[in-house]
Design an enzyme around this catalytic site. Sequence first.
Site, PDB file in Angstrom:
ATOM      1  N   HIS A  59       5.714  11.154 -10.892  1.00 50.08           N
ATOM      2  CA  HIS A  59       5.936   9.725 -10.643  1.00 50.08           C
ATOM      3  C   HIS A  59       7.004   9.180 -11.584  1.00 50.08           C
ATOM      4  CE1 HIS A  59       5.051   5.890  -8.884  1.00 50.08           C
ATOM      5  NE2 HIS A  59       4.837   5.355 -10.084  1.00 50.08           N
ATOM      6  N   MET A  68      -7.188   0.778  -8.326  1.00 46.18           N
ATOM      7  CA  MET A  68      -6.990   0.072  -7.058  1.00 46.18           C
ATOM      8  C   MET A  68      -7.213  -1.418  -7.299  1.00 46.18           C
ATOM      9  SD  MET A  68      -6.571   0.059  -3.702  1.00 46.18           S
ATOM     10  CE  MET A  68      -7.052  -0.938  -2.266  1.00 46.18           C
ATOM     11  N   CYS A  88       0.784  -1.232   0.000  1.00 47.97           N
ATOM     12  CA  CYS A  88       0.000   0.000   0.000  1.00 47.97           C
ATOM     13  C   CYS A  88       0.820   1.288   0.000  1.00 47.97           C
ATOM     14  CB  CYS A  88      -0.940   0.035   1.216  1.00 47.97           C
ATOM     15  SG  CYS A  88      -1.784  -1.519   1.578  1.00 47.97           S
ATOM     16  N   HIS A 130       0.456   6.549 -16.184  1.00 48.86           N
ATOM     17  CA  HIS A 130       1.511   5.725 -15.583  1.00 48.86           C
ATOM     18  C   HIS A 130       2.263   5.047 -16.726  1.00 48.86           C
ATOM     19  CE1 HIS A 130       3.628   2.755 -13.202  1.00 48.86           C
ATOM     20  NE2 HIS A 130       3.181   3.299 -12.082  1.00 48.86           N
ATOM     21  N   CYS A 155       1.713   3.712  -3.179  1.00 49.42           N
ATOM     22  CA  CYS A 155       0.711   4.611  -3.768  1.00 49.42           C
ATOM     23  C   CYS A 155       0.161   5.609  -2.756  1.00 49.42           C
ATOM     24  CB  CYS A 155      -0.441   3.808  -4.358  1.00 49.42           C
ATOM     25  SG  CYS A 155      -0.029   2.925  -5.877  1.00 49.42           S
ATOM     26  N   HIS A 156      -0.009   5.170  -1.508  1.00 46.69           N
ATOM     27  CA  HIS A 156      -0.705   6.010  -0.524  1.00 46.69           C
ATOM     28  C   HIS A 156       0.230   6.757   0.414  1.00 46.69           C
ATOM     29  CE1 HIS A 156      -4.567   4.347  -1.751  1.00 46.69           C
ATOM     30  NE2 HIS A 156      -4.026   3.141  -1.698  1.00 46.69           N
TER      31      HIS A 156
END
Length: 546
Positions: A330, A91, A50, A372, A53-54
């Site tokens: 990113h 997700m 996790c 992405h 991304c978070h």
Amino acid sequence: MSKSYKKVLVVLAALSLAISNAYGAAASAGAPAMTADEMTQGSKIFFERCAGCHGVLRKGATGKPLTQDLTMAKGTDYLKAFIGYGSPGGMPGFQSGGELTEKEVDLMARYVQQTPVAPPEMSLKDIEATWKVIVPVKDRPKKQMNNINLDNLFSTTLRDTGEVALIDGDTKEIIVRLKTGYAVHISRYSASGRYLYVTGRDAKLSLIDLWAKVPNVVAEVKTGVEARSVETSKFKGWEDKYAISGTYWPPQFVIHEGDTLKPLKVVSTSGIASETNEFVKEARVAAIVASHYKPEFMVNVKETGKVIIVDYSDLNNLKTTTIDTPRFLHDGGFESTKRYFMDAANASNKIAVIDIKENKLEAVIDVGKVPHPGRGANFIDPKFGPVWATSHLGDDTIAVIGTDPVKHKKYAWKMVRQIKGHGAGSLFIKSHPKSKNLWVDAPLNPDAGVYQSIGVLDINNLEKGVTVLPIAEWANLGEGSKRVVQPEYNKAGDEVWFSVWSGTKDKSAIVIVDDKTRKLKKVITDPKLITPTGHFNLYNTMHDIY
């Protein structure tokens, strides 16, 4: 996972529990109860699945924020459904995909409602204390001592075993598996092609000597708690001189000796965000690329939306240039001339174009939802000339951007096409100068029919739309999630390699497709291929061919 990171997880779990106990209603009012063991397990899963991304502090970037006020408002049942079954916006469904059990999903739904705690910082002295030279430079071979065709070598991440597999691109045989960091995110080759640098998500950086009789790890260092990026000096005269690694936590980058990984310089990336002018502590380093024009690195700082251009010609008097772009930076790659860096500000749904010759922001382009691209894909569009393409996590489109400001000026830095792909949840798109195909994956799509397949388009007939190939079905593996990820060409540009990624207890594979016919050419199956994800061809990676 490294022993040092396991210790960090235990400390974090204890701190989280202590905060909840000490502050009670003020800190975790209404948060579900968790034991110390559950907190430790939750910390481990959050790091593995996790945090990328978070964020460590759960403030979001590519993924949405998971701060305590938001997660507690959603409640445990909602969070269980979201974690377990995912969403079309990128997700993944961790229960439906087989990565987590129903019990683990319940645990994580409770864990993200607890108070997040920052891991410890690391200074240059702390980093240097972890540095090991396993084979000194003087004891390494003076020439290549094996018969491997290094130009066609593949480095494949074995995510959950903390290894990379070096695979011979000619014979399709696994040469060796090497212990590295957990869930290696990036493999980068030195400009000479002799060394391979890999960084794990646990921030363990490993240096592999490809000239050894059997390639081996010759140095390693731990640069932090969590990391994603490494790059090497590529400018003429500086080959193999330096490496640079970027960490998610602590928020900083480190410059190393190229042949030993000795840490030489640490620079913090915490700072003021480009669009909000607010201070951001967790300003994580995402992609790093090396200039072919100057002795410089381009460092993406995710949360602040800044590209830091680092001049490595004088480390004692380090010069940096900061370029403000949209947040949250990113990944990205060069267009075909390697003058312009196509940089994905993915949570802003934009591509920033950086002129690395003039060190300035050239353009900002609106694209689809959460671009992405990996490194992206360069090709010649029959109508618009040289272009670069990205796929998206958040929708099923492919954005095609004109990249020639000289001969095709009216199309330059504009989205000239928006093509429908085969599904959202894409991580990588790829082509090759010798190919007429454009390949796109969708491993984070919640639909098994989508994430087990690959989409391919004819560059000369993009209007025809996407053709879907059943890569996982061709692998014939039996049970497992079988997520198809990261198209990667061989040096010749006539084969495309795909990882078919299943759980640790299921069979995985590498599937090789004939680029011209789009037919199955080879399936590499081996009990040693456990959770393969990214793979990187030496020649194409070294020369930024994509």
